[in-house]
Scaffold this motif. Structure first.
Motif, PDB file in Angstrom:
ATOM      1  N   ALA A  67       0.990  -1.020   0.240  1.00 17.53           N
ATOM      2  CA  ALA A  67       0.436   0.481   0.510  1.00 17.53           C
ATOM      3  C   ALA A  67       1.193   1.122  -0.397  1.00 17.53           C
ATOM      4  CB  ALA A  67      -0.952  -0.559   1.238  1.00 17.53           C
ATOM      5  N   MET A  68       1.730   0.746   1.118  1.00 18.99           N
ATOM      6  CA  MET A  68       2.650   2.529   1.110  1.00 18.99           C
ATOM      7  C   MET A  68       3.347   2.717  -0.996  1.00 18.99           C
ATOM      8  SD  MET A  68       2.047   4.233   3.440  1.00 18.99           S
ATOM      9  CE  MET A  68       0.741   3.668   4.524  1.00 18.99           C
ATOM     10  N   MET A  69       4.030   1.716  -1.135  1.00 19.99           N
ATOM     11  CA  MET A  69       4.472   1.746  -2.018  1.00 19.99           C
ATOM     12  C   MET A  69       3.444   2.535  -2.862  1.00 19.99           C
ATOM     13  SD  MET A  69       7.103  -2.003  -2.654  1.00 19.99           S
ATOM     14  CE  MET A  69       7.376  -1.665  -4.319  1.00 19.99           C
ATOM     15  N   SER A  70       2.379   1.619  -2.810  1.00 18.75           N
ATOM     16  CA  SER A  70       1.508   2.485  -4.196  1.00 18.75           C
ATOM     17  C   SER A  70       1.537   4.730  -3.643  1.00 18.75           C
ATOM     18  CB  SER A  70      -0.057   2.008  -4.246  1.00 18.75           C
ATOM     19  OG  SER A  70       0.343  -0.053  -4.494  1.00 18.75           O
ATOM     20  N   LEU A  71       1.298   4.202  -2.510  1.00 15.30           N
ATOM     21  CA  LEU A  71       0.608   5.921  -2.115  1.00 15.30           C
ATOM     22  C   LEU A  71       2.634   7.078  -2.651  1.00 15.30           C
ATOM     23  CD1 LEU A  71      -0.903   5.597   1.339  1.00 15.30           C
ATOM     24  CD2 LEU A  71      -1.453   6.256  -0.775  1.00 15.30           C
ATOM     25  N   ALA A  72       3.812   5.903  -2.320  1.00 14.05           N
ATOM     26  CA  ALA A  72       4.230   6.452  -2.191  1.00 14.05           C
ATOM     27  C   ALA A  72       4.451   7.443  -4.258  1.00 14.05           C
ATOM     28  CB  ALA A  72       5.543   6.012  -2.323  1.00 14.05           C
ATOM     29  N   LYS A  73       4.063   6.822  -4.668  1.00 17.13           N
ATOM     30  CA  LYS A  73       4.099   7.035  -6.432  1.00 17.13           C
ATOM     31  C   LYS A  73       3.322   8.457  -7.327  1.00 17.13           C
ATOM     32  CE  LYS A  73       4.816   2.722  -7.382  1.00 17.13           C
ATOM     33  NZ  LYS A  73       3.969   1.397  -8.352  1.00 17.13           N
ATOM     34  N   HIS A  74       2.278   8.972  -5.668  1.00 19.67           N
ATOM     35  CA  HIS A  74       1.466   9.710  -6.092  1.00 19.67           C
ATOM     36  C   HIS A  74       2.133  11.291  -5.952  1.00 19.67           C
ATOM     37  CE1 HIS A  74      -1.161   6.667  -7.846  1.00 19.67           C
ATOM     38  NE2 HIS A  74      -1.029   5.772  -7.223  1.00 19.67           N
ATOM     39  N   GLY A  75       2.552  11.608  -4.964  1.00 23.80           N
ATOM     40  CA  GLY A  75       3.505  12.318  -4.991  1.00 23.80           C
ATOM     41  C   GLY A  75       2.916  13.573  -3.399  1.00 23.80           C
ATOM     42  N   ALA A  76       2.335  12.674  -2.560  1.00 19.22           N
ATOM     43  CA  ALA A  76       1.928  12.804  -1.164  1.00 19.22           C
ATOM     44  C   ALA A  76       3.187  13.444  -0.320  1.00 19.22           C
ATOM     45  CB  ALA A  76       1.267  11.741  -0.601  1.00 19.22           C
ATOM     46  N   ASP A  77       2.354  14.686   0.766  1.00 19.88           N
ATOM     47  CA  ASP A  77       3.445  14.497   1.320  1.00 19.88           C
ATOM     48  C   ASP A  77       3.771  14.127   2.853  1.00 19.88           C
ATOM     49  OD1 ASP A  77       4.914  17.723   0.554  1.00 19.88           O
ATOM     50  OD2 ASP A  77       2.314  17.408  -0.571  1.00 19.88           O
ATOM     51  N   MET A  78       2.636  13.404   2.973  1.00 20.68           N
ATOM     52  CA  MET A  78       2.714  12.705   3.958  1.00 20.68           C
ATOM     53  C   MET A  78       1.544  11.778   4.200  1.00 20.68           C
ATOM     54  SD  MET A  78       0.970  14.430   8.043  1.00 20.68           S
ATOM     55  CE  MET A  78       2.924  15.829   8.383  1.00 20.68           C
ATOM     56  N   VAL A  79       1.678  10.828   4.991  1.00 18.57           N
ATOM     57  CA  VAL A  79       0.196   9.024   4.687  1.00 18.57           C
ATOM     58  C   VAL A  79       0.878   8.759   5.908  1.00 18.57           C
ATOM     59  CG1 VAL A  79       1.050   9.397   2.420  1.00 18.57           C
ATOM     60  CG2 VAL A  79       2.383   7.855   3.842  1.00 18.57           C
ATOM     61  N   ASN A  80      -0.426   7.731   6.750  1.00 19.74           N
ATOM     62  CA  ASN A  80      -0.291   7.483   7.514  1.00 19.74           C
ATOM     63  C   ASN A  80      -1.240   6.557   7.781  1.00 19.74           C
ATOM     64  OD1 ASN A  80      -3.358   7.885   7.116  1.00 19.74           O
ATOM     65  ND2 ASN A  80      -3.646   8.773   9.213  1.00 19.74           N
ATOM     66  N   LEU A  81      -0.705   5.274   9.023  1.00 17.46           N
ATOM     67  CA  LEU A  81      -0.861   3.921   9.263  1.00 17.46           C
ATOM     68  C   LEU A  81      -1.285   3.641  10.795  1.00 17.46           C
ATOM     69  CD1 LEU A  81       1.697   3.161  10.684  1.00 17.46           C
ATOM     70  CD2 LEU A  81       2.981   2.128   8.530  1.00 17.46           C
ATOM     71  N   HIS A  82      -2.152   2.745  11.464  1.00 21.94           N
ATOM     72  CA  HIS A  82      -2.565   2.741  12.441  1.00 21.94           C
ATOM     73  C   HIS A  82      -1.556   2.032  13.232  1.00 21.94           C
ATOM     74  CE1 HIS A  82      -6.867   3.633  12.966  1.00 21.94           C
ATOM     75  NE2 HIS A  82      -7.057   3.577  12.451  1.00 21.94           N
ATOM     76  N   VAL A  83      -0.715   2.345  14.111  1.00 24.51           N
ATOM     77  CA  VAL A  83      -0.163   1.384  15.019  1.00 24.51           C
ATOM     78  C   VAL A  83      -0.089   0.779  15.779  1.00 24.51           C
ATOM     79  CG1 VAL A  83       1.570   1.903  17.003  1.00 24.51           C
ATOM     80  CG2 VAL A  83       1.826   4.518  15.659  1.00 24.51           C
ATOM     81  N   ALA A  84      -1.737   0.576  15.746  1.00 26.43           N
ATOM     82  CA  ALA A  84      -1.895  -0.828  16.752  1.00 26.43           C
ATOM     83  C   ALA A  84      -2.068  -1.922  15.665  1.00 26.43           C
ATOM     84  CB  ALA A  84      -3.615  -0.742  16.849  1.00 26.43           C
ATOM     85  N   GLY A  85      -1.579  -1.799  14.574  1.00 27.53           N
ATOM     86  CA  GLY A  85      -0.961  -3.140  13.061  1.00 27.53           C
ATOM     87  C   GLY A  85       0.201  -3.513  13.676  1.00 27.53           C
ATOM     88  N   GLY A  86       1.707  -2.688  14.598  1.00 33.04           N
ATOM     89  CA  GLY A  86       2.556  -3.475  15.158  1.00 33.04           C
ATOM     90  C   GLY A  86       3.251  -3.505  14.671  1.00 33.04           C
ATOM     91  N   VAL A  87       4.993  -3.208  15.079  1.00 33.44           N
ATOM     92  CA  VAL A  87       6.155  -3.014  14.351  1.00 33.44           C
ATOM     93  C   VAL A  87       6.893  -2.970  13.942  1.00 33.44           C
ATOM     94  CG1 VAL A  87       8.416  -2.619  15.706  1.00 33.44           C
ATOM     95  CG2 VAL A  87       6.740  -2.408  17.352  1.00 33.44           C
ATOM     96  N   ALA A  88       6.307  -4.621  13.084  1.00 32.53           N
ATOM     97  CA  ALA A  88       6.432  -5.751  12.273  1.00 32.53           C
ATOM     98  C   ALA A  88       5.845  -5.000  10.713  1.00 32.53           C
ATOM     99  CB  ALA A  88       6.597  -6.822  12.285  1.00 32.53           C
ATOM    100  N   MET A  89       4.605  -4.372  10.885  1.00 34.73           N
ATOM    101  CA  MET A  89       4.086  -3.591  10.267  1.00 34.73           C
ATOM    102  C   MET A  89       4.242  -2.453   9.708  1.00 34.73           C
ATOM    103  SD  MET A  89      -0.057  -1.961   9.704  1.00 34.73           S
ATOM    104  CE  MET A  89       0.378  -1.065  10.958  1.00 34.73           C
ATOM    105  N   MET A  90       4.179  -1.547  10.935  1.00 35.20           N
ATOM    106  CA  MET A  90       5.340  -0.165  10.378  1.00 35.20           C
ATOM    107  C   MET A  90       6.191   0.181   9.984  1.00 35.20           C
ATOM    108  SD  MET A  90       3.909   1.708  13.443  1.00 35.20           S
ATOM    109  CE  MET A  90       4.240   0.663  15.228  1.00 35.20           C
ATOM    110  N   GLU A  91       7.314  -0.962   9.944  1.00 30.80           N
ATOM    111  CA  GLU A  91       8.674  -1.526   8.971  1.00 30.80           C
ATOM    112  C   GLU A  91       8.563  -1.567   8.148  1.00 30.80           C
ATOM    113  OE1 GLU A  91      11.066  -2.991  12.813  1.00 30.80           O
ATOM    114  OE2 GLU A  91      10.809  -3.932  11.908  1.00 30.80           O
ATOM    115  N   ALA A  92       7.597  -2.298   8.197  1.00 27.73           N
ATOM    116  CA  ALA A  92       7.258  -3.351   6.798  1.00 27.73           C
ATOM    117  C   ALA A  92       6.643  -1.632   5.722  1.00 27.73           C
ATOM    118  CB  ALA A  92       6.131  -4.052   6.802  1.00 27.73           C
TER     119      ALA A  92
END
Length: 247
Positions: A82-107
């Motif tokens: 999802a983040m690979m796709s979002l990065a291509k669109h020129g956003a300056d900031m994106v987010n995710l839920h911390v509740a997904g855990g450290v492994a998810m955030m690192e990925a």
């Protein structure tokens, strides 16, 4: 570090206007009413799902900074994609839920860096702690997280920093606790902002723009207080004046 509201700051670079609309036509109408005063906007699920990622490109063409607020929360591999796709669109900031855990955030961080076009800077990656619509009672009795809201948000901030996030989304009320555990340079993005006299709507942990900055917020997100005002340009200008004068 707690910011002062009495110095000369570029307030319009730290105030993010929430474009909570159904289509591009409504966005254009809103921006026209604001007469070029806004420099940073937020595209959430409502608008992005209606218009697709092309709305981000359109807003960038207008010279705006864009926070894409989709709150990614999935298994690590999917979050990375999802983040690979979002990065291509020129956003300056994106987010995710911390509740997904450290492994998810690192990925997700890895996906964001891999997806960012060569020579361009990766968007800021921000972790959502507790939604500002969530009360202490809801967190304890329905989500089944014990302890205080401040303790929970501070714990999430520690996890986000450990995972390489640039900062977190939280209520302005929890900003001092976040800065204490994660450091003064760890970014805080604070929704739940209402100008004086505005309705709370579906939010529970709210404050005014000036109080949010006094508590150390780096960015505030404001929507209905401006977009639903009888005169949005006047409401925005009045907000900036209050911030500059430190009222």
């Amino acid at each position: 570090m707690v910011h002062s509201v009495n110095n000369e700051r570029a307030w319009d670079e730290q105030i993010i206007l929430a474009l909570d609309y159904q289509d591009k036509a409504e966005v254009i109408e809103c921006l026209n009413k604001l007469d070029g005063q806004v420099r940073y906007v937020k595209v959430g699920m409502e608008l992005c799902y209606a218009e697709g990622p092309g709305i981000v490109a359109y807003l960038k063409e207008q010279g705006l900074q864009v926070f894409v607020d989709l709150k990614v929360h999935d298994i690590p591999n999917t979050a990375k994609g999802a983040m690979m796709s979002l990065a291509k669109h020129g956003a300056d900031m994106v987010n995710l839920h911390v509740a997904g855990g450290v492994a998810m955030m690192e990925a997700a961080r890895e996906g964001l860096e891999q997806g960012t076009p060569a020579g361009e800077e990766s968007p800021l990656l921000i972790g959502v702690t507790m939604l500002t619509s969530t009360s202490q009672q809801t967190m304890n009795e329905q989500i089944l997280i014990t302890g205080s809201m401040e303790e929970t948000v501070a714990t999430y901030a520690r996890l986000a920093k450990k995972a390489g996030m640039d900062g977190v989304v939280a209520s302005p009320l929890e900003v001092p606790a976040i800065k204490q555990v994660a450091g003064s340079t760890f970014i805080t993005v604070t929704p739940g902002i209402r100008t004086l006299g505005s309705s709370k709507g579906d939010q529970t942990r709210i404050t005014t723009p000036e109080k949010a900055f006094e508590r150390g917020a780096d960015y505030i997100v404001i929507g209905r207080s401006i977009t639903q005002a009888p005169n949005p340009a006047e409401a925005w200008a009045n907000m900036i004046t209050i911030l500059k004068e430190g009222k």
